[in-house]
Every structure is written in C-alpha cells, then in structure tokens.
Design a protein around this motif. Sequence first.
Motif, PDB file in Angstrom:
ATOM      1  N   VAL A  32      83.548 -31.350  98.940  1.00 38.09           N
ATOM      2  CA  VAL A  32      82.034 -31.771  99.248  1.00 38.09           C
ATOM      3  C   VAL A  32      81.376 -30.615 100.106  1.00 38.09           C
ATOM      4  O   VAL A  32      81.355 -29.565 101.203  1.00 38.09           O
ATOM      5  CB  VAL A  32      81.452 -31.983 100.354  1.00 38.09           C
TER       6      VAL A  32
ATOM      7  N   VAL B 159      75.921 -30.755  97.605  1.00 38.91           N
ATOM      8  CA  VAL B 159      74.935 -31.619  98.055  1.00 38.91           C
ATOM      9  C   VAL B 159      73.854 -30.498  98.169  1.00 38.91           C
ATOM     10  O   VAL B 159      74.188 -29.221  98.632  1.00 38.91           O
ATOM     11  CB  VAL B 159      75.311 -32.429  99.595  1.00 38.91           C
ATOM     12  N   LYS B 160      72.136 -30.637  99.218  1.00 38.21           N
ATOM     13  CA  LYS B 160      71.819 -30.079  98.990  1.00 38.21           C
ATOM     14  C   LYS B 160      71.252 -30.118 100.310  1.00 38.21           C
ATOM     15  O   LYS B 160      70.427 -28.580 100.344  1.00 38.21           O
ATOM     16  CB  LYS B 160      69.907 -30.556  98.556  1.00 38.21           C
TER      17      LYS B 160
ATOM     18  N   ALA C 164      77.829 -37.530 102.935  1.00 35.03           N
ATOM     19  CA  ALA C 164      78.660 -38.527 101.854  1.00 35.03           C
ATOM     20  C   ALA C 164      80.031 -37.793 102.299  1.00 35.03           C
ATOM     21  O   ALA C 164      81.047 -38.786 101.381  1.00 35.03           O
ATOM     22  CB  ALA C 164      78.811 -36.339 100.404  1.00 35.03           C
TER      23      ALA C 164
ATOM     24  N   GLU D 218      72.941 -35.229 103.867  1.00 35.19           N
ATOM     25  CA  GLU D 218      73.573 -35.595 102.621  1.00 35.19           C
ATOM     26  C   GLU D 218      74.984 -35.101 102.842  1.00 35.19           C
ATOM     27  O   GLU D 218      76.043 -35.713 102.080  1.00 35.19           O
ATOM     28  CB  GLU D 218      73.163 -34.501 101.259  1.00 35.19           C
TER      29      GLU D 218
ATOM     30  N   GLU E  38      78.113 -27.982 100.753  1.00 31.17           N
ATOM     31  CA  GLU E  38      76.032 -26.846 100.891  1.00 31.17           C
ATOM     32  C   GLU E  38      75.743 -26.733 100.315  1.00 31.17           C
ATOM     33  O   GLU E  38      75.886 -25.481 100.537  1.00 31.17           O
ATOM     34  CB  GLU E  38      75.270 -27.824 102.149  1.00 31.17           C
TER      35      GLU E  38
ATOM     36  N   LYS F 160      82.072 -31.829  94.154  1.00 30.84           N
ATOM     37  CA  LYS F 160      80.423 -32.941  95.069  1.00 30.84           C
ATOM     38  C   LYS F 160      79.983 -31.657  95.437  1.00 30.84           C
ATOM     39  O   LYS F 160      79.427 -31.233  96.866  1.00 30.84           O
ATOM     40  CB  LYS F 160      80.722 -34.084  95.695  1.00 30.84           C
TER      41      LYS F 160
END
Length: 244
Positions: A155, A177-178, A186, A182, A157, A175
């Motif tokens: 995960v 994310v921003k 997650a 988030e 960012e 994954k």
Amino acid sequence: MESKSITREVQRVRYELKFRDVKVAAVRATGANMLSVTFHGDALEDFTSLSFDDHVKFVFPDASGASVRRDYTPIGHDAQRKELVLEFALHAEGAATDWARQAQVGMDAVIAGPRGSMVVPLDYDWHLLAGDLSSLPAITRRLQELPAGAKVLAVIEASDGDIREFDTKADLDVKWVKSGEELVAALRALALPAGEGYVWAAGEAVVMKAVRAVLADDKQHPREAMRVSAYWKRGASDFHEKLD
C-alpha cells in the motif's frame, strides 16, 4: 484477538563506518517527484549493504557551503563498476531537494555507512510493504530481491506521476493511495493473510504512528515481525525515527 507467534528471526549485521568520496555519474528522473542519482568512486568497491532498508549518510554542501547530512536508502550497488544508486524524493523545499534538482555529472559528494543491516528473511509466507514517496526506494529494492512466488501486499501513497511498475518476480498485489489518511484506512481495511508474515512501513512521522497503531493494536501483528519507521516529519529536517 490472540497474539500470533513467529519462528523466523531478523539478523542484525554491523559494519565499520566508512566515509567514501564519490562523484555523480548519472542523473535520471524516475517519477514526477523522484530522481535517481548514480555515484561512482573507487571507495565504493568494498561497499556493503545487505538489507533493503539500510541507510547511508549522504553528505553534501548546501547553498551556503555548509555541510549537510541526510539519510538515504542504497537502492543499487555494482562493486565491479564501483557505482552506487540513491533515489531522491523531491519535496517542495529542503537542502537535499535543492542539491538533487541541480545534480550534474562530475559533482562531488560523500557517502558514509551504512553502519549496519537488519536482514529480513525472504521466506516469510507473506510480506506487507507500506509507505509514502520516501519509502519507494526501499520498497523497490525489496521487490527486486524477493524470490519468485513470494506473496507481497503493498500500500503506497503517491501522486499519479510517481506511480511505477516494479521489477519483481514476486506475486505482488499493490494498492496506490493519494494521502496518509487513505494509507491508514487501506491498512485498517486490509485482511492480513494466513501464515507467518513480515510487515514493513515507512513514511511521515504522524502517519507512521497511526500505521503502527493499526498493525500492532488492531491487527495484533507481532512486534518481532514488524518494522515501522518515521523517515521524515512534516516541518522538520534531518529527522529519522524507528517506531517499531
């Protein structure tokens, strides 16, 4: 929830601290906010780094000529070519960012360390990697090192311009994310796989504190199989802290 037991052990290795004079050999953009710099020098022939989250001190002069030291992950080393690759996250401001933006072939610098390595076994049943832009070099290196078939959850960012394809043989589920919020959300929603796994996370201090709480308290993941590090702190320079 019962605490999970572990059978594998992380090996800690120490090195003699060396300061190495190097020169910039190549500069390459690896994302909208990431820059790869290759250094060359005879002193790199005996350079050793056994772990994906090792840190060297990158020593360079700032605009005033004062010596500045910052921590960076050695993402690649070629002993025969006497080369070492570091990857710089380009922030809005900062001495290291200013240096990286102006880096040119032939510029002098000094690289010290690493002082040691924390060697994480490759044969865990699964691996979880998490972090922001500052963690990308370590995550990239880890994914290069993991063997074929290794199960990896990630995960990360990053902005759209910094999303990358990883060179890996591992079975990767990533994954993007921003934001830090988030990222934490997650991880909270993530169901950790069965079996013995290792969790590694790094990024901004406040976000990593929340990540640690999710992993250690909510998920009850064993501390011995987890490392959460604050690579930087908003508003502070030259910051690095291990939270687990």
